[in-house]
Write a protein that holds these residues in place. Structure first.
Motif, PDB file in Angstrom:
ATOM      1  N   SER A  33       3.816  -7.039 -11.419  1.00  0.00           N
ATOM      2  CA  SER A  33       3.715  -7.736 -10.149  1.00  0.00           C
ATOM      3  C   SER A  33       4.765  -7.218  -9.165  1.00  0.00           C
ATOM      4  O   SER A  33       4.473  -6.981  -7.983  1.00  0.00           O
ATOM      5  CB  SER A  33       3.885  -9.239 -10.366  1.00  0.00           C
ATOM      6  OG  SER A  33       3.767  -9.935  -9.160  1.00  0.00           O
ATOM      7  N   LYS A  34       5.984  -7.022  -9.661  1.00  0.00           N
ATOM      8  CA  LYS A  34       7.055  -6.510  -8.811  1.00  0.00           C
ATOM      9  C   LYS A  34       6.734  -5.095  -8.332  1.00  0.00           C
ATOM     10  O   LYS A  34       6.932  -4.762  -7.155  1.00  0.00           O
ATOM     11  CB  LYS A  34       8.379  -6.515  -9.580  1.00  0.00           C
ATOM     12  CG  LYS A  34       9.549  -6.086  -8.725  1.00  0.00           C
ATOM     13  CD  LYS A  34      10.935  -6.097  -9.369  1.00  0.00           C
ATOM     14  CE  LYS A  34      11.107  -6.493 -10.772  1.00  0.00           C
ATOM     15  NZ  LYS A  34      12.494  -6.316 -11.254  1.00  0.00           N
ATOM     16  N   ALA A  35       6.207  -4.254  -9.220  1.00  0.00           N
ATOM     17  CA  ALA A  35       5.861  -2.874  -8.869  1.00  0.00           C
ATOM     18  C   ALA A  35       4.780  -2.847  -7.791  1.00  0.00           C
ATOM     19  O   ALA A  35       4.865  -2.082  -6.819  1.00  0.00           O
ATOM     20  CB  ALA A  35       5.413  -2.108 -10.108  1.00  0.00           C
ATOM     21  N   ILE A  36       3.764  -3.691  -7.927  1.00  0.00           N
ATOM     22  CA  ILE A  36       2.681  -3.771  -6.943  1.00  0.00           C
ATOM     23  C   ILE A  36       3.228  -4.241  -5.596  1.00  0.00           C
ATOM     24  O   ILE A  36       2.873  -3.705  -4.544  1.00  0.00           O
ATOM     25  CB  ILE A  36       1.554  -4.708  -7.437  1.00  0.00           C
ATOM     26  CG1 ILE A  36       0.793  -4.059  -8.592  1.00  0.00           C
ATOM     27  CG2 ILE A  36       0.620  -5.101  -6.302  1.00  0.00           C
ATOM     28  CD1 ILE A  36       0.058  -2.791  -8.237  1.00  0.00           C
ATOM     29  N   ALA A  37       4.099  -5.232  -5.616  1.00  0.00           N
ATOM     30  CA  ALA A  37       4.682  -5.744  -4.372  1.00  0.00           C
ATOM     31  C   ALA A  37       5.435  -4.640  -3.635  1.00  0.00           C
ATOM     32  O   ALA A  37       5.337  -4.533  -2.402  1.00  0.00           O
ATOM     33  CB  ALA A  37       5.604  -6.929  -4.668  1.00  0.00           C
ATOM     34  N   ILE A  38       6.161  -3.814  -4.362  1.00  0.00           N
ATOM     35  CA  ILE A  38       6.906  -2.710  -3.744  1.00  0.00           C
ATOM     36  C   ILE A  38       5.942  -1.708  -3.122  1.00  0.00           C
ATOM     37  O   ILE A  38       6.114  -1.312  -1.959  1.00  0.00           O
ATOM     38  CB  ILE A  38       7.825  -2.029  -4.777  1.00  0.00           C
ATOM     39  CG1 ILE A  38       8.957  -2.977  -5.197  1.00  0.00           C
ATOM     40  CG2 ILE A  38       8.390  -0.718  -4.221  1.00  0.00           C
ATOM     41  CD1 ILE A  38       9.734  -2.514  -6.423  1.00  0.00           C
ATOM     42  N   LEU A  39       4.934  -1.294  -3.884  1.00  0.00           N
ATOM     43  CA  LEU A  39       3.977  -0.313  -3.357  1.00  0.00           C
ATOM     44  C   LEU A  39       3.228  -0.874  -2.153  1.00  0.00           C
ATOM     45  O   LEU A  39       3.022  -0.168  -1.157  1.00  0.00           O
ATOM     46  CB  LEU A  39       2.997   0.117  -4.448  1.00  0.00           C
ATOM     47  CG  LEU A  39       3.592   0.967  -5.573  1.00  0.00           C
ATOM     48  CD1 LEU A  39       2.560   1.204  -6.665  1.00  0.00           C
ATOM     49  CD2 LEU A  39       4.139   2.287  -5.032  1.00  0.00           C
ATOM     50  N   ASP A  40       2.828  -2.139  -2.225  1.00  0.00           N
ATOM     51  CA  ASP A  40       2.124  -2.750  -1.102  1.00  0.00           C
ATOM     52  C   ASP A  40       3.031  -2.814   0.131  1.00  0.00           C
ATOM     53  O   ASP A  40       2.580  -2.582   1.254  1.00  0.00           O
ATOM     54  CB  ASP A  40       1.617  -4.142  -1.467  1.00  0.00           C
ATOM     55  CG  ASP A  40       0.404  -4.109  -2.389  1.00  0.00           C
ATOM     56  OD1 ASP A  40      -0.189  -3.021  -2.576  1.00  0.00           O
ATOM     57  OD2 ASP A  40       0.059  -5.173  -2.941  1.00  0.00           O
ATOM     58  N   HIS A  41       4.294  -3.121  -0.081  1.00  0.00           N
ATOM     59  CA  HIS A  41       5.228  -3.195   1.042  1.00  0.00           C
ATOM     60  C   HIS A  41       5.433  -1.820   1.673  1.00  0.00           C
ATOM     61  O   HIS A  41       5.591  -1.718   2.893  1.00  0.00           O
ATOM     62  CB  HIS A  41       6.569  -3.790   0.597  1.00  0.00           C
ATOM     63  CG  HIS A  41       7.442  -4.171   1.736  1.00  0.00           C
ATOM     64  ND1 HIS A  41       8.380  -3.325   2.259  1.00  0.00           N
ATOM     65  CD2 HIS A  41       7.493  -5.309   2.476  1.00  0.00           C
ATOM     66  CE1 HIS A  41       8.986  -3.917   3.271  1.00  0.00           C
ATOM     67  NE2 HIS A  41       8.472  -5.125   3.421  1.00  0.00           N
ATOM     68  N   LEU A  42       5.410  -0.774   0.864  1.00  0.00           N
ATOM     69  CA  LEU A  42       5.546   0.586   1.388  1.00  0.00           C
ATOM     70  C   LEU A  42       4.297   1.007   2.171  1.00  0.00           C
ATOM     71  O   LEU A  42       4.364   1.913   2.998  1.00  0.00           O
ATOM     72  CB  LEU A  42       5.791   1.580   0.251  1.00  0.00           C
ATOM     73  CG  LEU A  42       7.133   1.497  -0.454  1.00  0.00           C
ATOM     74  CD1 LEU A  42       7.179   2.472  -1.624  1.00  0.00           C
ATOM     75  CD2 LEU A  42       8.273   1.776   0.512  1.00  0.00           C
ATOM     76  N   GLY A  43       3.166   0.376   1.864  1.00  0.00           N
ATOM     77  CA  GLY A  43       1.937   0.677   2.581  1.00  0.00           C
ATOM     78  C   GLY A  43       1.294   2.000   2.204  1.00  0.00           C
ATOM     79  O   GLY A  43       0.535   2.568   2.982  1.00  0.00           O
ATOM     80  N   VAL A  44       1.595   2.491   0.997  1.00  0.00           N
ATOM     81  CA  VAL A  44       1.022   3.763   0.557  1.00  0.00           C
ATOM     82  C   VAL A  44      -0.273   3.526  -0.221  1.00  0.00           C
ATOM     83  O   VAL A  44      -0.470   2.474  -0.824  1.00  0.00           O
ATOM     84  CB  VAL A  44       2.010   4.572  -0.316  1.00  0.00           C
ATOM     85  CG1 VAL A  44       3.234   4.965   0.497  1.00  0.00           C
ATOM     86  CG2 VAL A  44       2.420   3.802  -1.567  1.00  0.00           C
ATOM     87  N   ALA A  45      -1.135   4.520  -0.174  1.00  0.00           N
ATOM     88  CA  ALA A  45      -2.355   4.474  -0.984  1.00  0.00           C
ATOM     89  C   ALA A  45      -1.971   4.794  -2.423  1.00  0.00           C
ATOM     90  O   ALA A  45      -1.194   5.717  -2.665  1.00  0.00           O
ATOM     91  CB  ALA A  45      -3.357   5.489  -0.456  1.00  0.00           C
ATOM     92  N   TYR A  46      -2.490   4.022  -3.361  1.00  0.00           N
ATOM     93  CA  TYR A  46      -2.179   4.283  -4.770  1.00  0.00           C
ATOM     94  C   TYR A  46      -3.353   3.876  -5.648  1.00  0.00           C
ATOM     95  O   TYR A  46      -4.178   3.045  -5.275  1.00  0.00           O
ATOM     96  CB  TYR A  46      -0.906   3.544  -5.207  1.00  0.00           C
ATOM     97  CG  TYR A  46      -0.994   2.042  -5.140  1.00  0.00           C
ATOM     98  CD1 TYR A  46      -1.417   1.301  -6.242  1.00  0.00           C
ATOM     99  CD2 TYR A  46      -0.654   1.358  -3.986  1.00  0.00           C
ATOM    100  CE1 TYR A  46      -1.500  -0.075  -6.183  1.00  0.00           C
ATOM    101  CE2 TYR A  46      -0.735  -0.024  -3.905  1.00  0.00           C
ATOM    102  CZ  TYR A  46      -1.151  -0.736  -5.013  1.00  0.00           C
ATOM    103  OH  TYR A  46      -1.234  -2.113  -4.950  1.00  0.00           O
ATOM    104  N   ALA A  47      -3.388   4.498  -6.817  1.00  0.00           N
ATOM    105  CA  ALA A  47      -4.352   4.129  -7.849  1.00  0.00           C
ATOM    106  C   ALA A  47      -3.597   3.337  -8.907  1.00  0.00           C
ATOM    107  O   ALA A  47      -2.378   3.468  -9.049  1.00  0.00           O
ATOM    108  CB  ALA A  47      -4.968   5.380  -8.460  1.00  0.00           C
ATOM    109  N   SER A  48      -4.331   2.519  -9.646  1.00  0.00           N
ATOM    110  CA  SER A  48      -3.707   1.786 -10.748  1.00  0.00           C
ATOM    111  C   SER A  48      -4.568   1.925 -11.991  1.00  0.00           C
ATOM    112  O   SER A  48      -5.784   2.107 -11.897  1.00  0.00           O
ATOM    113  CB  SER A  48      -3.511   0.317 -10.394  1.00  0.00           C
ATOM    114  OG  SER A  48      -4.753  -0.325 -10.239  1.00  0.00           O
ATOM    115  N   VAL A  49      -3.914   1.854 -13.131  1.00  0.00           N
ATOM    116  CA  VAL A  49      -4.594   1.900 -14.423  1.00  0.00           C
ATOM    117  C   VAL A  49      -4.146   0.681 -15.211  1.00  0.00           C
ATOM    118  O   VAL A  49      -2.943   0.497 -15.442  1.00  0.00           O
ATOM    119  CB  VAL A  49      -4.254   3.191 -15.198  1.00  0.00           C
ATOM    120  CG1 VAL A  49      -4.905   3.173 -16.576  1.00  0.00           C
ATOM    121  CG2 VAL A  49      -4.670   4.423 -14.407  1.00  0.00           C
ATOM    122  N   ASP A  50      -5.105  -0.157 -15.596  1.00  0.00           N
ATOM    123  CA  ASP A  50      -4.814  -1.354 -16.389  1.00  0.00           C
ATOM    124  C   ASP A  50      -4.737  -0.950 -17.868  1.00  0.00           C
ATOM    125  O   ASP A  50      -5.767  -0.734 -18.508  1.00  0.00           O
ATOM    126  CB  ASP A  50      -5.905  -2.393 -16.166  1.00  0.00           C
ATOM    127  CG  ASP A  50      -5.659  -3.681 -16.934  1.00  0.00           C
ATOM    128  OD1 ASP A  50      -4.662  -3.771 -17.688  1.00  0.00           O
ATOM    129  OD2 ASP A  50      -6.481  -4.604 -16.792  1.00  0.00           O
TER     130      ASP A  50
END
Length: 107
Positions: A33-50
């Motif tokens: 959750s913390k990692a996602i919040a950081i990436l979302d705050h940076l506003g960068v496009a990213y992929a995720s793997v569950d």
């Protein structure tokens, strides 16, 4: 295709990829959750793997990076670290600069 080959393909075809527990909309641990919040705050496009959906990836990513925990962030094919490292880099302005230097697309 071996697990390492699958991971290498994921890392190699996405500028930014986060191996995490859960999804960006429903992270399944506080670190993810913390990692996602950081990436979302940076506003960068990213992929995720569950990793909870694929036990081979869940174990294989730890060997691939030689890092024992999840989440794991990769930028332009390079392992950056987990959520604690991401937070330290973010707070120091280093993660933002890494994204700029790597010419990562904005979301």
């Amino acid at each position: 295709m071996s697990t390492n080959e699958r991971i290498a393909e994921i890392v190699g075809t996405n500028d930014v990829v986060l191996f995490m527990k859960g999804t960006p909309l429903f992270p399944q641990c506080g670190f993810s959750s913390k990692a996602i919040a950081i990436l979302d705050h940076l506003g960068v496009a990213y992929a995720s793997v569950d990793v909870l959906q694929d036990m081979e990836i869940r174990q294989g990513i730890k060997s691939f990076s030689d890092w024992p925990t999840i989440p794991q962030l990769y930028v332009k094919g390079e392992f950056v670290g987990g959520s604690d490292i991401m937070m330290e880099m973010y707070q120091a302005g280093e993660l933002q600069q890494l994204m700029v230097d790597a010419q990562v697309a904005l979301a």
